[in-house]
Write an enzyme that holds these catalytic residues in place. Structure first.
Site, short mmCIF file in Angstrom:
data_model
loop_
_atom_site.label_atom_id
_atom_site.label_comp_id
_atom_site.label_asym_id
_atom_site.label_seq_id
_atom_site.Cartn_x
_atom_site.Cartn_y
_atom_site.Cartn_z
N GLY A 170 34.81 -16.00 7.92
CA GLY A 170 33.97 -17.20 8.10
C GLY A 170 34.63 -18.16 9.08
N GLY A 230 34.60 -13.16 5.24
CA GLY A 230 33.15 -13.23 5.44
C GLY A 230 32.55 -11.95 5.99
CD GLU A 244 39.57 -14.23 1.56
OE1 GLU A 244 38.60 -13.92 2.25
OE2 GLU A 244 40.30 -13.37 1.01
CG ASP A 304 34.81 -16.63 -0.22
OD1 ASP A 304 35.40 -15.81 0.50
OD2 ASP A 304 34.20 -17.61 0.24
#
Length: 385
Positions: A97, A145, A168, A176
């Site tokens: 992301g 992402g 992360e 996530d």
């Protein structure tokens, strides 16, 4: 010439005219090579191309806002039989992301810090529940992402250039995009190991870990794509047969042992503990070169992220994808309110000194009460899927 130009155009009914204009705008918008995402229809296939090669196809909010409605439209379209997603540039499928934009927004309380995660997770869910066969060609870097854009779909095709990671915890975040769903479902404790250490898997190992469904040489992808587009009846079975036919012909690293094979026994026992403190204790007691290396890695990560992540996976193991994404949205907002995410991004992506100063700095200082708070429902602000 001028006179000819002034001749009245044939009258279109207002609705028809609007349709023609919209169709024209749609095609212009979706095939302009300067766009960050290209959305095209070829044969019976809807094709999504991530088109930010200089940013390693990192996903931003405007890309999410184009991809989501298109997937929904293709899902309803009787003329679309499958969806293919890929990246341009040869280096990355999607490296994650757009973390920098989220960091800037979070610091000043900008709505983007909510909208990005909300809309990204809604897209992850759309991929996970997509009624049309969804084929992700994960050639090159596929992290964060980018994993969310691929792993929840029916088919994930890795190549010798695929580089997978969920890194992360190194930036004060957590794995996530549905990591709480797919990671604990990998065999043994591989998912816990990948989540906590950010270990990178390359090429055929991405298949062996259970993240990819097929392995095809990168140079064969253009031909594979043509064959997918040409399928007359693109059922899941037909697509699987076609992918399998390419897969069995791929010889690169065929004989190579899975990179984690020799460590699986240790991973399964050391990463099965109920708490981070216990995992660290087990690693210290084990004392093998492998265990010491994992300790060194874990010591660099955000203690808050590690505790959050371990609980995320333990709870996610028995949850639906929707419930996991709702839980992860709560965690994302806890990170936006906290300290470590901004500090991690500073240390790894901005100043690049690789020396984050985490607060709290030790696992023992991250209380259960603090972690519980991160998982609390957000009332009206909760993610609704």
């Amino acid at each position: 010439m001028a006179a000819r130009l002034l001749r009245p155009l044939p009258r279109l009914k207002p609705f028809n005219r609007l349709q023609v204009i919209l169709q024209h705008l749609k095609m212009c918008k979706h095939t302009d090579s300067s766009d960050e995402v290209l959305l095209e229809k070829k044969g019976g296939a809807g094709i999504i191309t991530l088109n930010r090669p200089k940013a390693l196809n990192a996903l931003n909010l405007s890309m999410i806002q184009q991809i989501y409605p298109q997937i929904k439209a293709w899902e309803q379209d009787p003329e679309t039989f499958l969806i293919i997603i890929k990246g341009t540039g040869g280096k990355a499928f999607c490296a994650g992301g757009d973390i920098r934009a989220i960091t800037d927004a979070g610091k000043v309380g900008d709505k983007l810090a909510q909208d990005f995660f909300r809309e990204e997770y809604t897209l992850n869910n759309a991929i996970g529940t997509c009624k049309k066969p969804y084929v992700a060609l994960i050639d090159g870097i596929t992290m964060g992402g980018g994993v969310g854009l691929s792993v929840h779909g029916h088919f994930r095709v890795a190549t010798e250039r695929t580089l997978f990671a969920m890194p992360e915890t190194a930036i004060g975040l957590f794995p996530d995009v549905g990591g709480g769903y797919f990671l604990p479902r990998l065999s043994g404790k591989i998912g816990y190991y990948l989540a906590l250490t950010g270990f990178r898997l390359k090429g055929r190992d991405v298949l062996k870990a259970g993240i990819a469904t097929h392995f095809v040489e990168s140079e064969k992808l253009p031909v594979l794509e043509k064959d997918l587009i040409a399928l007359k009846s693109a059922s899941k079975e037909n697509i699987a047969d076609l992918l399998n036919s390419y897969h069995v012909k791929s010889k690169i690293d065929q004989e190579k042992e899975f990179v984690l094979d020799e460590h699986m026994e240790k991973i399964n026992s050391l990463f099965s503990a109920n708490s981070m403190e216990e995992i660290v204790k087990k690693l210290k007691e084990d004392g093998s070169p492998f265990a010491i290396k994992q300790l060194e890695t874990i010591n660099k990560m955000s203690p808050t992220s590690l505790k959050m992540t371990l609980r995320q996976l333990r709870e996610g193991a028995s949850m639906s994808l929707q419930d996991v994404l709702t839980m992860e949205y709560r965690l994302s907002q806890a990170c936006m309110r906290g300290h470590d995410f901004y500090e991690g991004v500073r240390a790894v992506l901005i100043d690049k000194d690789q020396s984050p100063r985490w607060k709290p700095a030790a696992l023992e200082e991250v209380s259960d009460e603090f972690v519980d708070n991160c998982f609390k429902p957000l009332g009206n602000s909760d993610l609704k899927l």
